[in-house]
Motif scaffolding. Structure first.
Motif, PDB file in Angstrom:
ATOM      1  N   LEU A 147      -0.768  -5.594  12.689  1.00  0.00           N
ATOM      2  CA  LEU A 147      -0.347  -5.497  11.296  1.00  0.00           C
ATOM      3  C   LEU A 147       0.466  -4.491  11.252  1.00  0.00           C
ATOM      4  CD1 LEU A 147      -3.932  -5.991   9.323  1.00  0.00           C
ATOM      5  CD2 LEU A 147      -2.612  -7.813  10.094  1.00  0.00           C
ATOM      6  N   PRO A 148       1.263  -4.467  10.130  1.00  0.00           N
ATOM      7  CA  PRO A 148       2.292  -3.633   9.991  1.00  0.00           C
ATOM      8  C   PRO A 148       1.791  -2.442   9.363  1.00  0.00           C
ATOM      9  CG  PRO A 148       2.395  -5.207   8.060  1.00  0.00           C
ATOM     10  CD  PRO A 148       1.354  -5.575   9.177  1.00  0.00           C
ATOM     11  N   TYR A 250       5.300 -15.133   0.509  1.00  0.00           N
ATOM     12  CA  TYR A 250       4.263 -14.886   1.236  1.00  0.00           C
ATOM     13  C   TYR A 250       3.649 -13.780   0.706  1.00  0.00           C
ATOM     14  CZ  TYR A 250       6.690 -17.303   4.942  1.00  0.00           C
ATOM     15  OH  TYR A 250       7.356 -18.211   5.915  1.00  0.00           O
ATOM     16  N   THR A 251       2.379 -13.337   0.914  1.00  0.00           N
ATOM     17  CA  THR A 251       1.872 -11.933   0.382  1.00  0.00           C
ATOM     18  C   THR A 251       2.344 -11.096   1.459  1.00  0.00           C
ATOM     19  OG1 THR A 251      -0.142 -13.246  -0.389  1.00  0.00           O
ATOM     20  CG2 THR A 251      -0.362 -10.969   0.079  1.00  0.00           C
ATOM     21  N   ASP A 252       2.691  -9.836   1.008  1.00  0.00           N
ATOM     22  CA  ASP A 252       3.024  -8.612   1.723  1.00  0.00           C
ATOM     23  C   ASP A 252       1.984  -7.854   2.207  1.00  0.00           C
ATOM     24  OD1 ASP A 252       4.384  -6.231   2.976  1.00  0.00           O
ATOM     25  OD2 ASP A 252       5.585  -6.093   1.148  1.00  0.00           O
ATOM     26  N   ILE A 253       1.713  -8.022   3.392  1.00  0.00           N
ATOM     27  CA  ILE A 253       0.415  -7.446   4.216  1.00  0.00           C
ATOM     28  C   ILE A 253       0.467  -5.936   4.000  1.00  0.00           C
ATOM     29  CG2 ILE A 253      -0.957  -7.155   6.244  1.00  0.00           C
ATOM     30  CD1 ILE A 253      -0.193 -10.146   6.758  1.00  0.00           C
ATOM     31  N   SER A 254       1.774  -5.285   4.106  1.00  0.00           N
ATOM     32  CA  SER A 254       1.820  -3.891   4.014  1.00  0.00           C
ATOM     33  C   SER A 254       1.249  -3.271   3.045  1.00  0.00           C
ATOM     34  CB  SER A 254       3.307  -3.439   4.540  1.00  0.00           C
ATOM     35  OG  SER A 254       4.158  -3.829   3.288  1.00  0.00           O
ATOM     36  N   LYS A 255       1.430  -3.977   1.849  1.00  0.00           N
ATOM     37  CA  LYS A 255       1.026  -3.587   0.794  1.00  0.00           C
ATOM     38  C   LYS A 255      -0.805  -3.515   0.586  1.00  0.00           C
ATOM     39  CE  LYS A 255       4.992  -2.807  -0.970  1.00  0.00           C
ATOM     40  NZ  LYS A 255       5.869  -3.340  -0.022  1.00  0.00           N
ATOM     41  N   TYR A 256      -1.323  -4.057   1.560  1.00  0.00           N
ATOM     42  CA  TYR A 256      -2.658  -4.150   1.509  1.00  0.00           C
ATOM     43  C   TYR A 256      -3.638  -3.416   2.735  1.00  0.00           C
ATOM     44  CZ  TYR A 256      -1.588  -7.429  -2.225  1.00  0.00           C
ATOM     45  OH  TYR A 256      -1.111  -8.045  -3.276  1.00  0.00           O
ATOM     46  N   ARG A 258      -4.547  -0.614   3.194  1.00  0.00           N
ATOM     47  CA  ARG A 258      -5.512   0.545   2.541  1.00  0.00           C
ATOM     48  C   ARG A 258      -6.857  -0.424   2.421  1.00  0.00           C
ATOM     49  NH1 ARG A 258      -4.620   5.023  -1.646  1.00  0.00           N
ATOM     50  NH2 ARG A 258      -3.389   5.611  -0.081  1.00  0.00           N
ATOM     51  N   TRP A 259      -6.393  -1.541   1.747  1.00  0.00           N
ATOM     52  CA  TRP A 259      -7.705  -2.530   1.179  1.00  0.00           C
ATOM     53  C   TRP A 259      -8.418  -2.987   2.489  1.00  0.00           C
ATOM     54  CZ3 TRP A 259      -8.015  -7.839   2.065  1.00  0.00           C
ATOM     55  CH2 TRP A 259      -9.196  -8.416   1.473  1.00  0.00           C
ATOM     56  N   ILE A 260      -7.431  -3.499   3.453  1.00  0.00           N
ATOM     57  CA  ILE A 260      -8.036  -4.280   4.893  1.00  0.00           C
ATOM     58  C   ILE A 260      -8.634  -3.105   5.563  1.00  0.00           C
ATOM     59  CG2 ILE A 260      -7.245  -5.101   7.111  1.00  0.00           C
ATOM     60  CD1 ILE A 260      -4.738  -6.269   5.538  1.00  0.00           C
TER      61      ILE A 260
END
Length: 315
Positions: A147-148, A250-256, A258-260
């Motif tokens: 993940l990024p 696409y959903t930007d994974i980098s913004k999530y 902390r949640w992940i």
């Protein structure tokens, strides 16, 4: 006024919702033809090479039908899109690009964790973690993807890849094997202009002024740039996979991130916890000295280790 279509179509279904810059004026509508078969493919792509993209996952319902894509981020967690929950996913299939072949791993979904702020794709936060009932067996055909970091800057026209088992054209027939296509990143300002009212925390790539992108059935699959899964397939325009129209979103994974990370920390694998009554003595855990036990537990998500106080004789 514009129409959004979810990229999910495991049974040739599609969802359509109206989006304006100021307000959402209608609810999501999903139509499921009774006699349709699931579709597999990607628009103007090619068959994914064997032993490539080993992190790709087919998310399937109770009847073994492909409903969404996804990808493996740890041995027991798959990342996919939140709207895929609408299609009652029950299992994940890994280890073979051809869904018709029996030589694969099929694992039950233990728990679905949807982002707490997700309501529908119009409002963003289209992200979900699937906790598996057991660990997958990693090997030459099954691997995790990176993940990024929390901040990543994609460049305009940077070439990335998207893969999936979705339609190969809007009215096309099913194919059995994973397909992949190169897509170029679209500048955020251009995407915002093409999509008035675009949700926050998204990335755009493919579609717009090209003939390449994703289609219904590819939802939840990754946008991969420089070996990082940076995006989650979310939606395209009017169920139209014959571009050009609008950029794919696409959903930007980098913004999530902390949640992940928080979800992974709070949800240790239930199979592991059930099978290991952790018993720490002065010798530490798994042969580790006590001073190293805490680090091991943190890395492997065993918070229950710390329910046992250190004994004074170990100091």
């Amino acid at each position: 006024m514009m129409e959004i279509t979810m990229a999910t179509n495991g049974l040739n279904w599609w969802g359509r919702a109206v989006l304006t810059a100021d307000t959402v004026r209608s609810l999501m509508v999903v139509t499921v033809p009774e006699t349709s078969e699931f579709a597999t493919g990607i628009i103007h792509g090619e068959k994914a090479p064997e032993n490539s993209m080993q992190y790709m996952v087919s998310v399937q319902d109770n009847k073994g039908r492909h409903v969404c894509g996804g990808f493996l981020i740890t041995e027991d967690f798959v990342l996919t899109s939140a709207h895929c929950d609408d299609f009652n996913p029950a299992y994940v299939v890994l280890g073979n690009h051809n869904l018709k072949k029996a030589d694969h791993q099929k694992i039950r979904i233990e728990k679905k964790i949807i982002h707490q702020r997700y309501a529908n794709i119009q409002h963003g936060n289209d992200i979900m973690l699937l906790q598996l009932s057991e660990k997958v067996r990693l090997g030459h055909r099954v691997q995790t993807v990176q993940l990024p970091p929390a901040e990543i800057n994609l460049q305009e026209n940077q070439v990335c890849q998207v893969a999936g088992w979705g339609k190969t054209k809007p009215d096309g027939e099913s194919v059995d094997e994973l397909r992949v296509v190169d897509v170029s990143v679209v500048k955020p300002k251009v995407c915002d202009k093409q999509w008035p009212g675009l949700p926050a925390n998204v990335t755009c790539a493919g579609g717009y002024k090209t003939t390449k992108g994703f289609c219904q059935g590819d939802s939840g699959g990754p946008l991969v740039c420089d070996r990082f899964a940076v995006g989650l397939v979310s939606f395209n325009y009017e169920s139209n996979c014959n571009y050009p129209n609008k950029p794919n979103v696409y959903t930007d994974i980098s913004k999530y991130r902390r949640w992940i990370d928080e979800v992974l920390r709070q949800n240790p694998n239930p199979e592991l916890l059930a099978g290991q009554i952790l018993f720490i003595s002065c010798g530490g855990f798994l042969g580790l000295p006590l001073k190293d036990t805490q680090r091991y537990a943190t890395l492997n998500r065993f918070p229950h280790l710390f329910m046992f106080p250190y004994h004074h004789e170990c100091l």
